[in-house]
Scaffold this motif. Sequence first.
Motif, PDB file in Angstrom:
ATOM      1  N   GLY A  28       1.065  -1.055  -0.145  1.00  0.00           N
ATOM      2  CA  GLY A  28       0.076   0.272   0.059  1.00  0.00           C
ATOM      3  C   GLY A  28       1.126   1.209  -0.522  1.00  0.00           C
ATOM      4  N   MET A  29       2.123   0.877  -0.269  1.00  0.00           N
ATOM      5  CA  MET A  29       2.597   2.485  -0.339  1.00  0.00           C
ATOM      6  C   MET A  29       3.661   2.205  -1.541  1.00  0.00           C
ATOM      7  SD  MET A  29       5.372   3.952   2.856  1.00  0.00           S
ATOM      8  CE  MET A  29       4.325   3.365   4.095  1.00  0.00           C
ATOM      9  N   HIS A  32       8.302   4.876  -4.156  1.00  0.00           N
ATOM     10  CA  HIS A  32       8.890   6.380  -3.211  1.00  0.00           C
ATOM     11  C   HIS A  32       9.862   6.839  -1.865  1.00  0.00           C
ATOM     12  CE1 HIS A  32      10.097  10.021  -5.383  1.00  0.00           C
ATOM     13  NE2 HIS A  32       9.537  11.067  -5.006  1.00  0.00           N
ATOM     14  N   MET A  33       8.119   6.349  -1.391  1.00  0.00           N
ATOM     15  CA  MET A  33       8.123   6.765   0.153  1.00  0.00           C
ATOM     16  C   MET A  33       8.403   5.205   1.139  1.00  0.00           C
ATOM     17  SD  MET A  33       5.670   8.548   0.434  1.00  0.00           S
ATOM     18  CE  MET A  33       4.648   9.762   0.278  1.00  0.00           C
ATOM     19  N   LYS A  34       8.402   4.879   0.159  1.00  0.00           N
ATOM     20  CA  LYS A  34      10.069   3.802   1.032  1.00  0.00           C
ATOM     21  C   LYS A  34      10.598   4.173   1.437  1.00  0.00           C
ATOM     22  CE  LYS A  34       6.770  -0.252   0.075  1.00  0.00           C
ATOM     23  NZ  LYS A  34       6.686  -1.885  -0.360  1.00  0.00           N
ATOM     24  N   ASP A  35      11.775   4.177   0.011  1.00  0.00           N
ATOM     25  CA  ASP A  35      12.963   4.734   0.103  1.00  0.00           C
ATOM     26  C   ASP A  35      13.416   6.392   0.825  1.00  0.00           C
ATOM     27  OD1 ASP A  35      13.860   2.572  -0.808  1.00  0.00           O
ATOM     28  OD2 ASP A  35      14.087   3.840  -3.551  1.00  0.00           O
ATOM     29  N   ILE A  36      12.072   6.396   1.017  1.00  0.00           N
ATOM     30  CA  ILE A  36      12.575   8.305   1.986  1.00  0.00           C
ATOM     31  C   ILE A  36      12.525   7.390   3.660  1.00  0.00           C
ATOM     32  CG2 ILE A  36      11.451   9.874   3.116  1.00  0.00           C
ATOM     33  CD1 ILE A  36       9.891  10.742   0.587  1.00  0.00           C
ATOM     34  N   LEU A 120       4.172  11.506   3.916  1.00  0.00           N
ATOM     35  CA  LEU A 120       5.136  10.401   4.438  1.00  0.00           C
ATOM     36  C   LEU A 120       4.181   9.974   5.364  1.00  0.00           C
ATOM     37  CD1 LEU A 120       7.310   9.443   3.948  1.00  0.00           C
ATOM     38  CD2 LEU A 120       8.885  10.915   5.348  1.00  0.00           C
ATOM     39  N   THR A 121       4.213  10.472   6.389  1.00  0.00           N
ATOM     40  CA  THR A 121       3.204  10.247   8.179  1.00  0.00           C
ATOM     41  C   THR A 121       1.937   9.496   7.285  1.00  0.00           C
ATOM     42  OG1 THR A 121       4.203  12.954   8.676  1.00  0.00           O
ATOM     43  CG2 THR A 121       2.683  11.447   9.949  1.00  0.00           C
ATOM     44  N   THR A 122       1.390  10.450   7.065  1.00  0.00           N
ATOM     45  CA  THR A 122       0.342   9.464   6.795  1.00  0.00           C
ATOM     46  C   THR A 122      -0.275   7.767   5.972  1.00  0.00           C
ATOM     47  OG1 THR A 122      -1.443  11.579   5.447  1.00  0.00           O
ATOM     48  CG2 THR A 122      -2.017   9.333   5.106  1.00  0.00           C
ATOM     49  N   ALA A 123       1.196   7.575   4.697  1.00  0.00           N
ATOM     50  CA  ALA A 123       1.606   6.676   4.327  1.00  0.00           C
ATOM     51  C   ALA A 123       2.275   5.723   5.332  1.00  0.00           C
ATOM     52  CB  ALA A 123       2.413   7.189   3.201  1.00  0.00           C
ATOM     53  N   LEU A 124       3.348   6.108   6.751  1.00  0.00           N
ATOM     54  CA  LEU A 124       3.483   5.648   7.435  1.00  0.00           C
ATOM     55  C   LEU A 124       2.344   4.742   8.378  1.00  0.00           C
ATOM     56  CD1 LEU A 124       5.624   4.120   8.914  1.00  0.00           C
ATOM     57  CD2 LEU A 124       6.124   6.146  10.150  1.00  0.00           C
ATOM     58  N   ALA A 125       1.790   5.540   8.690  1.00  0.00           N
ATOM     59  CA  ALA A 125       0.688   5.719   9.885  1.00  0.00           C
ATOM     60  C   ALA A 125      -0.098   4.762   8.575  1.00  0.00           C
ATOM     61  CB  ALA A 125      -0.709   6.676   9.932  1.00  0.00           C
ATOM     62  N   ARG A 126      -0.941   3.763   8.127  1.00  0.00           N
ATOM     63  CA  ARG A 126      -1.145   3.183   7.116  1.00  0.00           C
ATOM     64  C   ARG A 126      -0.315   2.060   7.075  1.00  0.00           C
ATOM     65  NH1 ARG A 126      -3.272   6.689   1.782  1.00  0.00           N
ATOM     66  NH2 ARG A 126      -4.500   7.583   2.555  1.00  0.00           N
ATOM     67  N   LEU A 127       0.512   1.920   7.097  1.00  0.00           N
ATOM     68  CA  LEU A 127       1.349   0.572   6.728  1.00  0.00           C
ATOM     69  C   LEU A 127       1.591  -0.040   8.404  1.00  0.00           C
ATOM     70  CD1 LEU A 127       5.121   0.126   5.431  1.00  0.00           C
ATOM     71  CD2 LEU A 127       4.353  -0.825   7.950  1.00  0.00           C
ATOM     72  N   LYS A 136       3.162   1.571  16.681  1.00  0.00           N
ATOM     73  CA  LYS A 136       3.003   3.330  16.442  1.00  0.00           C
ATOM     74  C   LYS A 136       4.108   4.376  17.148  1.00  0.00           C
ATOM     75  CE  LYS A 136      -1.185   1.493  14.630  1.00  0.00           C
ATOM     76  NZ  LYS A 136      -1.034   0.553  15.391  1.00  0.00           N
ATOM     77  N   PHE A 137       4.643   4.980  15.783  1.00  0.00           N
ATOM     78  CA  PHE A 137       5.481   6.002  16.010  1.00  0.00           C
ATOM     79  C   PHE A 137       5.831   6.580  14.557  1.00  0.00           C
ATOM     80  CE2 PHE A 137       7.121   2.510  13.068  1.00  0.00           C
ATOM     81  CZ  PHE A 137       8.473   2.946  12.190  1.00  0.00           C
ATOM     82  N   SER A 138       6.003   8.270  14.237  1.00  0.00           N
ATOM     83  CA  SER A 138       5.833   8.667  13.080  1.00  0.00           C
ATOM     84  C   SER A 138       7.437   9.139  12.508  1.00  0.00           C
ATOM     85  CB  SER A 138       5.797  10.254  13.473  1.00  0.00           C
ATOM     86  OG  SER A 138       6.748  10.657  14.556  1.00  0.00           O
ATOM     87  N   PRO A 139       7.165   9.105  11.757  1.00  0.00           N
ATOM     88  CA  PRO A 139       8.547   9.185  10.714  1.00  0.00           C
ATOM     89  C   PRO A 139       9.765  10.036  11.337  1.00  0.00           C
ATOM     90  CG  PRO A 139       6.851  10.057   9.649  1.00  0.00           C
ATOM     91  CD  PRO A 139       5.720   9.809   9.914  1.00  0.00           C
ATOM     92  N   ARG A 140       9.371  11.222  12.337  1.00  0.00           N
ATOM     93  CA  ARG A 140      10.344  11.739  13.341  1.00  0.00           C
ATOM     94  C   ARG A 140      11.325  10.886  14.302  1.00  0.00           C
ATOM     95  NH1 ARG A 140       7.907  17.368  15.422  1.00  0.00           N
ATOM     96  NH2 ARG A 140      10.454  17.266  16.824  1.00  0.00           N
ATOM     97  N   ASP A 141       9.894   9.534  14.890  1.00  0.00           N
ATOM     98  CA  ASP A 141      10.553   8.742  16.120  1.00  0.00           C
ATOM     99  C   ASP A 141      11.581   8.301  15.035  1.00  0.00           C
ATOM    100  OD1 ASP A 141       8.802  10.093  17.923  1.00  0.00           O
ATOM    101  OD2 ASP A 141       7.155   8.697  17.196  1.00  0.00           O
ATOM    102  N   ILE A 142      12.038   8.262  13.399  1.00  0.00           N
ATOM    103  CA  ILE A 142      13.259   7.120  13.232  1.00  0.00           C
ATOM    104  C   ILE A 142      13.894   7.587  13.951  1.00  0.00           C
ATOM    105  CG2 ILE A 142      14.404   6.280  11.299  1.00  0.00           C
ATOM    106  CD1 ILE A 142      11.338   6.393  10.249  1.00  0.00           C
ATOM    107  N   ARG A 143      14.415   8.694  13.921  1.00  0.00           N
ATOM    108  CA  ARG A 143      15.410   9.883  14.683  1.00  0.00           C
ATOM    109  C   ARG A 143      16.462   9.223  16.255  1.00  0.00           C
ATOM    110  NH1 ARG A 143      18.893  13.732  13.111  1.00  0.00           N
ATOM    111  NH2 ARG A 143      18.981  15.887  14.811  1.00  0.00           N
TER     112      ARG A 143
END
Length: 203
Positions: A28-29, A32-36, A120-127, A136-143
């Motif tokens: 479902g992603m 492009h988004m996965k590589d980010i 990106l945030t929306t796409a990650l939440a769906r995954l 659950k986490f957000s893109p900024r939590d990856i850091r």
Amino acid sequence: PPTGTPHDRALNIEQLGEFWSALNDYQGMGEHMKDIIRLLLLTGQRVQEIVGLQWQEIDLKENTIDIPPERIKTGKITLRGHVVPLTPLVKEILIRQTKLGTHVFAGKSDANKPINWQSLTTALARLLKEYSMIPKFSPRDIRSTVKTHMARIKVMKEIRDRIQNHALTDVADKHYDRYDYLDEKRKGLEDWEKELKSIVNHL
């Protein structure tokens, strides 16, 4: 993304491996988004720095990304750019991107503008909704995840801070050349890439 209360969410070893596999398997992603997300995990950089990456910032011969001050959170204060060494997997990800405009991860309507980070945030939440075993986490939590595991594999704090471009406050650091510590940063990121590969391959 807007600043707010710092997050301490970090995936543990098992969760990190499960997430990488889920990222590969999820239909479902777009890639492009996965590589980010992969680049965020491999480099530990801020979301807006990777989302807004421009082709002119990438030097495949020197194996570096050179982000200018105007694209860096601390850039307005320090007037200093940030150099990120390219590890083999990061370079591989960048090379496979289609060059349509000025931005590596271009928006659908304008190749000279980056995608919206909120997408990106929306796409990650769906995954994550599809994989309940991963918290659950957000893109900024990856850091935070990258920082935590770099510490675990004994990358020195000074090098971790320079890899992630934390504000440098002492007198000597105010005159710090952004190319200083390049070899040490490269070694730290290469060690992290090897560890991440090891985690994924042991699933």
